[in-house]
Design a protein around this motif. Structure first.
Motif, mmCIF file in Angstrom:
data_model
loop_
_atom_site.group_PDB
_atom_site.id
_atom_site.type_symbol
_atom_site.label_atom_id
_atom_site.label_comp_id
_atom_site.label_asym_id
_atom_site.label_seq_id
_atom_site.Cartn_x
_atom_site.Cartn_y
_atom_site.Cartn_z
ATOM 1 N N LEU A 144 31.089 41.545 58.636
ATOM 2 C CA LEU A 144 32.050 42.406 57.958
ATOM 3 C C LEU A 144 31.931 42.245 56.447
ATOM 4 O O LEU A 144 31.949 43.236 55.707
ATOM 5 C CB LEU A 144 33.476 42.062 58.403
ATOM 6 C CG LEU A 144 34.579 42.886 57.727
ATOM 7 C CD1 LEU A 144 34.538 44.333 58.209
ATOM 8 C CD2 LEU A 144 35.961 42.281 57.988
ATOM 9 N N ARG B 174 28.661 43.947 55.289
ATOM 10 C CA ARG B 174 28.745 45.409 55.364
ATOM 11 C C ARG B 174 29.684 45.965 54.300
ATOM 12 O O ARG B 174 29.491 47.086 53.813
ATOM 13 C CB ARG B 174 29.228 45.833 56.751
ATOM 14 C CG ARG B 174 28.262 45.513 57.876
ATOM 15 C CD ARG B 174 27.207 46.574 58.023
ATOM 16 N NE ARG B 174 26.257 46.251 59.078
ATOM 17 C CZ ARG B 174 25.242 47.024 59.434
ATOM 18 N NH1 ARG B 174 25.022 48.164 58.804
ATOM 19 N NH2 ARG B 174 24.419 46.665 60.388
ATOM 20 N N SER B 175 30.732 45.216 53.943
ATOM 21 C CA SER B 175 31.687 45.692 52.945
ATOM 22 C C SER B 175 31.037 45.854 51.578
ATOM 23 O O SER B 175 31.517 46.631 50.749
ATOM 24 C CB SER B 175 32.876 44.730 52.854
ATOM 25 O OG SER B 175 32.516 43.505 52.228
ATOM 26 N N TYR C 125 30.025 50.080 58.693
ATOM 27 C CA TYR C 125 31.207 49.450 58.108
ATOM 28 C C TYR C 125 32.453 50.255 58.453
ATOM 29 O O TYR C 125 33.506 49.680 58.771
ATOM 30 C CB TYR C 125 31.044 49.335 56.603
ATOM 31 C CG TYR C 125 32.231 48.703 55.907
ATOM 32 C CD1 TYR C 125 32.726 47.463 56.313
ATOM 33 C CD2 TYR C 125 32.858 49.339 54.845
ATOM 34 C CE1 TYR C 125 33.820 46.879 55.691
ATOM 35 C CE2 TYR C 125 33.936 48.761 54.206
ATOM 36 C CZ TYR C 125 34.415 47.534 54.629
ATOM 37 O OH TYR C 125 35.491 46.969 54.005
ATOM 38 N N GLN D 153 35.768 49.055 60.488
ATOM 39 C CA GLN D 153 37.116 49.272 59.972
ATOM 40 C C GLN D 153 38.007 49.918 61.034
ATOM 41 O O GLN D 153 39.170 49.521 61.218
ATOM 42 C CB GLN D 153 37.065 50.156 58.724
ATOM 43 C CG GLN D 153 36.461 49.479 57.506
ATOM 44 C CD GLN D 153 36.372 50.433 56.329
ATOM 45 O OE1 GLN D 153 35.804 51.531 56.430
ATOM 46 N NE2 GLN D 153 36.938 50.035 55.208
#
Length: 370
Positions: free
Chosen positions: A135, A138-139, A146, A150
């Motif tokens: 996470l 990917r952020s 991503y 989410q």
């Protein structure tokens, strides 16, 4: 007995991106129920043609396999039938659904809601397992994968931030902040190997049941989509709904097309290969081995996989050992587990990624058998 008088079967949904730790959590929950003499059944969904994660489940646990697609897309209509057959045949107290990591939980909630039209089921929990390092990575670059992660976080009634041991203290704080920005209400647990307080899966009634009646999962099962503070789904208004399956490419719901999603089957070298696109941007390759292979050559192949292959798993027999192994590859790390498969289980490898060269990978796999 009328439908109104039938006992509702509790359903828990386990969500989370590929390799996050869902199957590890699933096994803990199964053991938890068995220790309490609660009869549990499992629905496992795989993008590939083989249910490898099912090898971890005890043989006495009833299980339905939904292979070759995603619950929320290509085989969504089958979920209700699978649930009904599983419940009619085995009469479980609880059903655990583990979705493929490429699935948007909102669509699965809709599918479970449809199943509730033909049987009494109670969607109690939507537990999302978050791969903390993935996470965070990917952020930094965004993209559709991503966005999918989410959506999985937003729709959770319980959040498990996993792989905390692979994060520095500052990174762990950053990951928790990212998760809390998306879902400020669901209880959040930070874990290593998905070890949590399993009481969230308690099958009890009373106060727990009354608390559940106002929970997001219960509301969703009744047709009101409540997926956290920022989720756009409300009631059955899907205007502007973004499907959320594609990874790092444009793939809006309004132009969603499954025309390219059908399986392609290749035959050669005396054994079967199946490659297919289960989503427009998620690709799988399933390869059945004709016999044992060299362990060092296989590890070298895994270590050399391209970056766009982010998940692989399978069962292999090595020429230089006397045992069979279940292997799991996720984000450049590989784990081998010695197993004794139940029944007639073939040696097989399944690869999941985004637009990787399937022909090149298949050629390397075939060379391992020479």
């Amino acid at each position: 007995m009328t439908l109104a008088n039938e006992r509702a079967v509790t359903v828990h949904l386990l969500s989370g991106f590929l390799g996050s730790g869902k199957t590890t959590l699933l096994n803990q929950v199964v053991d938890y129920y068995k220790a309490q003499d609660v009869k549990v059944a499992v629905v496992m969904n795989e993008l590939g043609d083989v249910n490898l994660d099912g090898q971890f489940i005890d043989g006495d646990v009833p299980m339905a396999e939904m292979l070759g697609g995603c619950i929320c897309c290509t085989i969504r209509g089958d979920l209700g039938l699978e649930l009904k057959e599983l419940i009619d045949e085995h009469a479980p107290d609880v059903v655990l659904i583990e979705s493929t990591g490429a699935a948007n939980p909102m669509e699965i909630i809709d599918a479970v809601t449809e199943a509730a039209l033909i049987m009494r089921i109670d969607l109690r929990t939507i537990a999302t397992v978050v791969d903390g390092p993935e996470l965070l990575a990917r952020s930094k670059r965004g993209g559709r994968t991503y966005k999918l992660m989410q959506d999985q976080i937003r729709c959770a009634t319980d959040l498990v931030v996993n792989k905390a041991d692979k994060l520095s203290p500052d990174e762990l704080v950053e990951v928790q902040q990212l998760v809390r920005e998306l879902n400020a209400f669901a209880p959040l647990t930070v874990t290593v190997r998905s070890v949590i307080d399993l009481a969230i899966f308690d099958p009890g009634d009373g106060e727990a049941k009354r608390a559940h009646e106002s929970s997001p999962a219960s509301a969703a099962a009744q047709g009101s989509h409540v997926c956290g503070a920022n989720c756009r789904h409300r009631e059955h208004d899907h205007e502007g709904h973004d499907h959320g399956h594609a990874h790092d490419h444009e793939h809006d719901h309004e132009v969603h097309d499954h025309a390219g999603d059908h399986a392609e089957h290749e035959h050669g070298h005396g054994h079967h290969h199946a490659a297919h696109d289960s989503h427009a941007h998620v690709m799988t390759l399933t390869h059945y081995f004709a016999g044992p292979i060299d362990s060092h050559d296989f590890e070298e192949l895994l270590n050399g996989l391209p970056q766009d292959v982010y998940r692989a798993k399978g069962i292999v027999t090595f020429t230089d050992t006397n045992s069979r192994f279940l292997f799991q590859f996720a984000y450049r790390e590989t784990e081998f587990i010695r197993i004794t498969p139940q029944g007639n289980v073939h040696d097989v490898a399944v690869f999941i990624g985004e637009h990787f060269d399937k022909d090149a990978l298949l050629a390397k796999l075939v060379r391992l058998e020479r």
